[in-house]
Write a protein that holds these residues in place. Sequence first.
Motif, PDB file in Angstrom:
ATOM      1  N   LEU A 200      11.183  -4.570  -2.812  1.00  7.59           N
ATOM      2  CA  LEU A 200       9.920  -4.844  -2.127  1.00  7.59           C
ATOM      3  C   LEU A 200       9.293  -3.544  -1.633  1.00  7.59           C
ATOM      4  O   LEU A 200       8.081  -3.426  -1.514  1.00  7.59           O
ATOM      5  N   VAL A 201      10.172  -2.606  -1.319  1.00  8.24           N
ATOM      6  CA  VAL A 201       9.732  -1.353  -0.700  1.00  8.24           C
ATOM      7  C   VAL A 201      10.258  -0.188  -1.525  1.00  8.24           C
ATOM      8  O   VAL A 201      11.373  -0.247  -2.043  1.00  8.24           O
ATOM      9  N   MET A 202       9.450   0.855  -1.658  1.00 10.68           N
ATOM     10  CA  MET A 202       9.907   2.083  -2.317  1.00 10.68           C
ATOM     11  C   MET A 202       9.854   3.220  -1.300  1.00 10.68           C
ATOM     12  O   MET A 202       8.784   3.455  -0.694  1.00 10.68           O
ATOM     13  N   LEU A 203      10.961   3.900  -1.129  1.00  4.48           N
ATOM     14  CA  LEU A 203      11.007   5.072  -0.259  1.00  4.48           C
ATOM     15  C   LEU A 203      11.112   6.285  -1.166  1.00  4.48           C
ATOM     16  O   LEU A 203      11.997   6.347  -2.023  1.00  4.48           O
ATOM     17  N   MET A 204      10.200   7.222  -1.017  1.00  2.76           N
ATOM     18  CA  MET A 204      10.155   8.341  -1.964  1.00  2.76           C
ATOM     19  C   MET A 204      10.126   9.665  -1.196  1.00  2.76           C
ATOM     20  O   MET A 204       9.204   9.932  -0.437  1.00  2.76           O
ATOM     21  N   ASP A 205      11.174  10.461  -1.401  1.00  6.47           N
ATOM     22  CA  ASP A 205      11.327  11.718  -0.670  1.00  6.47           C
ATOM     23  C   ASP A 205      10.936  12.887  -1.574  1.00  6.47           C
ATOM     24  O   ASP A 205      11.708  13.291  -2.446  1.00  6.47           O
ATOM     25  N   GLU A 206       9.738  13.387  -1.401  1.00  9.27           N
ATOM     26  CA  GLU A 206       9.204  14.500  -2.217  1.00  9.27           C
ATOM     27  C   GLU A 206       9.451  14.268  -3.707  1.00  9.27           C
ATOM     28  O   GLU A 206       9.996  15.137  -4.390  1.00  9.27           O
ATOM     29  N   PRO A 207       9.053  13.095  -4.237  1.00  5.67           N
ATOM     30  CA  PRO A 207       9.460  12.757  -5.598  1.00  5.67           C
ATOM     31  C   PRO A 207       8.862  13.648  -6.675  1.00  5.67           C
ATOM     32  O   PRO A 207       9.410  13.734  -7.762  1.00  5.67           O
ATOM     33  N   PHE A 208       7.751  14.305  -6.388  1.00  7.44           N
ATOM     34  CA  PHE A 208       7.077  15.055  -7.457  1.00  7.44           C
ATOM     35  C   PHE A 208       7.049  16.560  -7.190  1.00  7.44           C
ATOM     36  O   PHE A 208       6.285  17.277  -7.810  1.00  7.44           O
TER      37      PHE A 208
ATOM     38  N   ARG B 183       0.853  -1.195   0.000  1.00 10.87           N
ATOM     39  CA  ARG B 183       0.000   0.000   0.000  1.00 10.87           C
ATOM     40  C   ARG B 183       0.892   1.248   0.000  1.00 10.87           C
ATOM     41  O   ARG B 183       2.063   1.176   0.317  1.00 10.87           O
ATOM     42  N   ILE B 184       0.258   2.385  -0.300  1.00  9.44           N
ATOM     43  CA  ILE B 184       0.994   3.648  -0.286  1.00  9.44           C
ATOM     44  C   ILE B 184       0.715   4.364   1.032  1.00  9.44           C
ATOM     45  O   ILE B 184      -0.438   4.683   1.335  1.00  9.44           O
ATOM     46  N   THR B 185       1.773   4.575   1.810  1.00  7.30           N
ATOM     47  CA  THR B 185       1.648   5.392   3.020  1.00  7.30           C
ATOM     48  C   THR B 185       2.347   6.717   2.743  1.00  7.30           C
ATOM     49  O   THR B 185       3.509   6.726   2.332  1.00  7.30           O
ATOM     50  N   VAL B 186       1.640   7.804   2.931  1.00 10.03           N
ATOM     51  CA  VAL B 186       2.242   9.119   2.711  1.00 10.03           C
ATOM     52  C   VAL B 186       2.419   9.800   4.062  1.00 10.03           C
ATOM     53  O   VAL B 186       1.479   9.865   4.857  1.00 10.03           O
ATOM     54  N   ILE B 187       3.639  10.260   4.304  1.00  6.41           N
ATOM     55  CA  ILE B 187       3.910  11.028   5.523  1.00  6.41           C
ATOM     56  C   ILE B 187       3.967  12.494   5.123  1.00  6.41           C
ATOM     57  O   ILE B 187       4.708  12.876   4.214  1.00  6.41           O
ATOM     58  N   VAL B 188       3.150  13.307   5.780  1.00  3.92           N
ATOM     59  CA  VAL B 188       3.020  14.704   5.368  1.00  3.92           C
ATOM     60  C   VAL B 188       3.101  15.589   6.597  1.00  3.92           C
ATOM     61  O   VAL B 188       2.768  15.158   7.710  1.00  3.92           O
TER      62      VAL B 188
ATOM     63  N   ILE C 297       6.526   4.119   1.018  1.00  2.00           N
ATOM     64  CA  ILE C 297       6.453   5.228   1.970  1.00  2.00           C
ATOM     65  C   ILE C 297       6.917   6.462   1.210  1.00  2.00           C
ATOM     66  O   ILE C 297       8.041   6.514   0.705  1.00  2.00           O
ATOM     67  N   MET C 298       6.023   7.416   1.096  1.00  2.00           N
ATOM     68  CA  MET C 298       6.359   8.648   0.383  1.00  2.00           C
ATOM     69  C   MET C 298       6.239   9.817   1.342  1.00  2.00           C
ATOM     70  O   MET C 298       5.363   9.809   2.201  1.00  2.00           O
ATOM     71  N   ILE C 299       7.119  10.797   1.209  1.00  2.00           N
ATOM     72  CA  ILE C 299       6.917  11.990   2.014  1.00  2.00           C
ATOM     73  C   ILE C 299       6.667  13.205   1.118  1.00  2.00           C
ATOM     74  O   ILE C 299       7.116  13.258  -0.027  1.00  2.00           O
ATOM     75  N   THR C 300       5.886  14.100   1.648  1.00  2.00           N
ATOM     76  CA  THR C 300       5.550  15.321   0.915  1.00  2.00           C
ATOM     77  C   THR C 300       5.134  16.379   1.942  1.00  2.00           C
ATOM     78  O   THR C 300       4.779  16.046   3.066  1.00  2.00           O
TER      79      THR C 300
END
Length: 358
Positions: free
Chosen positions: A155-163, A29-34, A190-193
């Motif tokens: 297995l996991v994608m860590l994305m730091d303000e990718p967009f 699933r996509i978890t976004v930390i904001v 886990i994406m952060i924005t």
Amino acid sequence: MIEFESVTKTYPDGTTAVSDLSLVVPSDRITVIVGPSGCGKTTTLRMVNRMLEPTEGRITWDGEPLSARPVTTLRRQMGYVIQSGGLFPHRTVLDNIGTVPGLLGWPKAKARQRSMELLEAVGLDSALARRFPGQLSGGQQQRVGVARALAADPLVMLMDEPFSAVDPVVRAELHELFLDLQRRLSKTIIMITHDIDEAIALGDQVAILRVGGVLAQAGTPQDLLEQPADAFVEGFVGKDRGYRSLSFLPAERLPLTDDPPATAKGRLVFEDDRPTGWAGFREDGGLSPLGGTFDPATDTMRAALDAALASPASVAVAVSEGRFVGVVEPAVILATVADHRAAEAVREPPEPAGAVQE
Ligand SMILES: Nc1ncnc2c1ncn2[C@@H]1O[C@H](COP(=O)(O)OP(=O)(O)OP(=O)(O)O)[C@@H](O)[C@H]1O
């Protein structure tokens, strides 16, 4: 699943970036930390691939503490995407995408083939493979960054303000691409924005942090919009949260009437059974555009309300594959939403169970 168990991170100078964070990140699933600037988002993300270690508490992955996994193995299982793609400027697009397969010692031909497949998967023309990052647009670089992170099938994608480094139109395209890829690949993300709209658009789960790295609330976007835990979350998700939460309610429950002249001030005009416009609103007798339509089977309450507000008759026209299904007035849409919310409030206790962590 990845679980933060009472994790605190204090830097050597005494700054506490993350404070007693408990959060479950579900698999696939996509978890976004904001949260606002400096609230500990990057620190949180970097503890997941052990670029940083917690000062207190622990993080587990499928029950096993991260600290028990060798860092090199861990990083290969976790793709990392940063703002602007973070590409190597002196390597071609193809070589950038093939970075991790190269490190893993894949045969050259296999790495090349994988890189070309990924180039296509992120919607880029194969002609771009030989270019250098500086010869790409910001949005294209970001796509290459995503392809590079996916190369070793992590297995996991860590994305730091990718967009965040691209303009709103390109960002919307990247969001679509990203959600489409996720539907096919089902990664644990886990994406952060810092952008709550992005968090709500992309997250299956959204975790809102406040400065000091304190979790304010975690839940589905709909939870946050409909049941903000406190004034901070309410302020953060915005004043129009009631309207935005309509995006999560299907329009299928709306009662439609199939008798447009009875509800509309003007007259709906058809070609065969397809509505084409409204008559009666222009002095020259011409047709006014429909303004908007919605499909009750696939659209949301927000689309229905938008259709009503955009219509010269203030009536939302429902269609299915262009064919007329019925009409509904905005007051009926709002009453249906109110009924739904009242039913939900009865079904759920006022404290959203498990979502609020003080
Ligand atoms: N190496 C460090 N040493 C000391 N303090 C640090 C260090 N790195 C970050 N911090 C501090 O920790 C807090 C959280 O920083 P972090 O970069 O995790 O926040 P963020 O939410 O990602 O911020 P932004 O949205 O601005 O990128 C901030 O107060 C920051 O100044």
